[in-house]
Design an enzyme around this catalytic site. Structure first.
Site, mmCIF file in Angstrom:
data_model
loop_
_atom_site.group_PDB
_atom_site.id
_atom_site.type_symbol
_atom_site.label_atom_id
_atom_site.label_comp_id
_atom_site.label_asym_id
_atom_site.label_seq_id
_atom_site.Cartn_x
_atom_site.Cartn_y
_atom_site.Cartn_z
ATOM 1 N N CYS A 290 49.886 132.771 49.956
ATOM 2 C CA CYS A 290 48.614 133.201 50.556
ATOM 3 C C CYS A 290 47.455 133.252 49.558
ATOM 4 O O CYS A 290 46.376 132.690 49.797
ATOM 5 C CB CYS A 290 48.792 134.547 51.245
ATOM 6 S SG CYS A 290 49.164 135.941 50.148
ATOM 7 N N HIS A 338 48.805 140.518 51.413
ATOM 8 C CA HIS A 338 48.511 139.259 52.111
ATOM 9 C C HIS A 338 47.003 139.074 52.224
ATOM 10 O O HIS A 338 46.246 140.045 52.300
ATOM 11 C CB HIS A 338 49.149 139.247 53.500
ATOM 12 C CG HIS A 338 49.064 137.917 54.182
ATOM 13 N ND1 HIS A 338 49.769 136.815 53.746
ATOM 14 C CD2 HIS A 338 48.323 137.484 55.239
ATOM 15 C CE1 HIS A 338 49.497 135.776 54.522
ATOM 16 N NE2 HIS A 338 48.612 136.159 55.430
ATOM 17 N N HIS A 350 45.361 130.766 56.822
ATOM 18 C CA HIS A 350 46.184 131.437 55.822
ATOM 19 C C HIS A 350 47.538 130.755 55.696
ATOM 20 O O HIS A 350 47.934 129.955 56.547
ATOM 21 C CB HIS A 350 46.355 132.926 56.155
ATOM 22 C CG HIS A 350 47.207 133.209 57.360
ATOM 23 N ND1 HIS A 350 47.989 134.333 57.471
ATOM 24 C CD2 HIS A 350 47.404 132.533 58.519
ATOM 25 C CE1 HIS A 350 48.622 134.348 58.629
ATOM 26 N NE2 HIS A 350 48.282 133.267 59.294
#
Length: 378
Positions: A290, A338, A350
């Site tokens: 990520c 994240h 993402h």
């Protein structure tokens, strides 16, 4: 290109925080899940699909958190390895200078031996434990020529500098060893969590996997609905705002235009990565995790983001979710493990998790409470 982003000011979060449930480090069987189940188990004492889904999601989240720790340790290790290499090179150069100074002093001693000269006694100087010990006991410096004094000064300076650099190199090597140990631990943790998640999923029947997919689909539909609501709210806010022409307004519009130009480049890069696999610790070009994706995207726009989510969240200016603009970074979970790149209308690009691919998805993909904060990096 270096970034001119302002430091992130302290402030409250734009959304609630969801404290994740802790999962055990290793799972011996699916049956263990029933011990902490919140839903009623089936007749054969197997956990429900909801329990399996929650446990798998928790394991993936823990793996992602460990991935960010791995990324941090890896970056730290690389930096320290360069520092150690530089110090060792410096030590080698200073050792060479020390040897040259010693050789010059030795040449004086040899000359004295051949001529029988009694002063200056360089041979005695070389046999002393330290140069200072000798100077404390004799009047050698008063009987030396300027050239000989210079040679002694060079020797003392080289000896002191070499010793100092050797101590620095030793300390850096110890720090590097610690960082390498942290790196190894983080890597093992990631692998352990992923293995546990795969073990859980492998025990599902084909019918259970199909039902689990239906549950996931329902979650995505709800997330899309929430994204649409946010898009409507943002649109209404924009229409309601009617700033009067002023120097301040013009300055703000210019800043917004500059940011939009950079954000467009970051988003164009991110869109080109859609479909590439999530791989923990990866920074491209074939795969990403990520924070690796957001770093690479903004790097394409000339902004050098830090490597990890822990550092990226402090890079730039925090904005409210209602004021999020395309290009902003959306962070998730209490441990900020994240991050995604906001593209507008409640959506982001993402790299979701192991086994998934870079994709466009609602920022509510794991519920509204999962959203930690929004940061504008430029």
């Amino acid at each position: 290109m270096a970034s001119h982003a302002r430091p992130r000011p302290a402030g409250t979060r734009v959304a609630g925080i969801r404290t994740p449930a802790l999962a055990t480090a290793a799972l011996t069987s699916v049956a263990l899940l029933s011990q902490t189940a919140t839903a009623a188990p089936s007749a054969d004492d197997k956990p429900s699909l909801e329990e399996v889904e929650k446990k798998v999601d928790d394991l993936y989240r823990q793996a992602e958190s460990a991935t960010e720790k791995y990324n941090s340790a890896k970056e730290k290790t690389a930096t320290q390895r360069k520092e150690v290499d530089t110090l060792l090179d410096d030590v080698a150069q200073r050792t060479q200078k020390l040897n040259e100074a010693r050789e010059e002093l030795g040449s004086f001693a040899a000359a004295q031996y051949r001529t029988g000269a009694s002063a200056p006694d360089t041979a005695t100087f070389l046999l002393a434990d330290t140069p200072q010990d000798y100077f404390d006991q004799t009047q050698l410096m008063g009987r030396m020529t300027d050239r000989q004094k210079g040679a002694v000064d060079d020797y003392i300076s080289a000896q002191s500098a070499t010793m100092k650099k050797r101590q620095e190199a030793t300390k850096s090597l110890e720090t590097l060893t610690d960082s390498q140990a942290d790196l190894k631990t983080a890597k093992a943790t990631v692998q352990r969590k992923l293995s546990a998640a795969r073990e859980l999923l492998s025990q599902l029947t084909a019918e259970e996997k199909a039902r689990l997919a239906a549950i996931e689909k329902k979650k995505r539909e709800e997330a899309a609905r929430k994204a649409a609501e946010l898009a409507e709210q943002q649109k209404a806010a924009e229409q309601k705002a009617s700033p009067s022409p002023s120097e301040t307004t013009q300055t703000t519009q210019t800043a917004d235009s500059s940011y939009a130009t950079k954000a467009d480049k970051a988003l164009a890069f991110a869109r080109a990565q859609v479909g590439k696999p999530y791989v923990w610790g990866a920074t491209g070009p074939g795969s990403y995790d990520c924070s690796g994706l957001t770093q690479a995207a903004w790097n394409a726009a000339g902004i050098s983001l830090p490597r990890t989510t822990y550092d990226q969240v402090n890079f730039g200016t925090t904005v409210s979710l209602a004021n999020a603009q395309p290009g902003d970074l959306v962070f998730f979970y209490d441990d900020v493990s994240h991050v995604g790149l906001y593209i507008g209308n409640g959506m982001m690009i993402h790299a979701p998790k192991p086994g998934a691919y870079v994709r466009e998805e609602s920022i509510y993909y794991d519920g509204e409470s999962a959203i930690h904060s929004v940061v504008r990096p430029a």
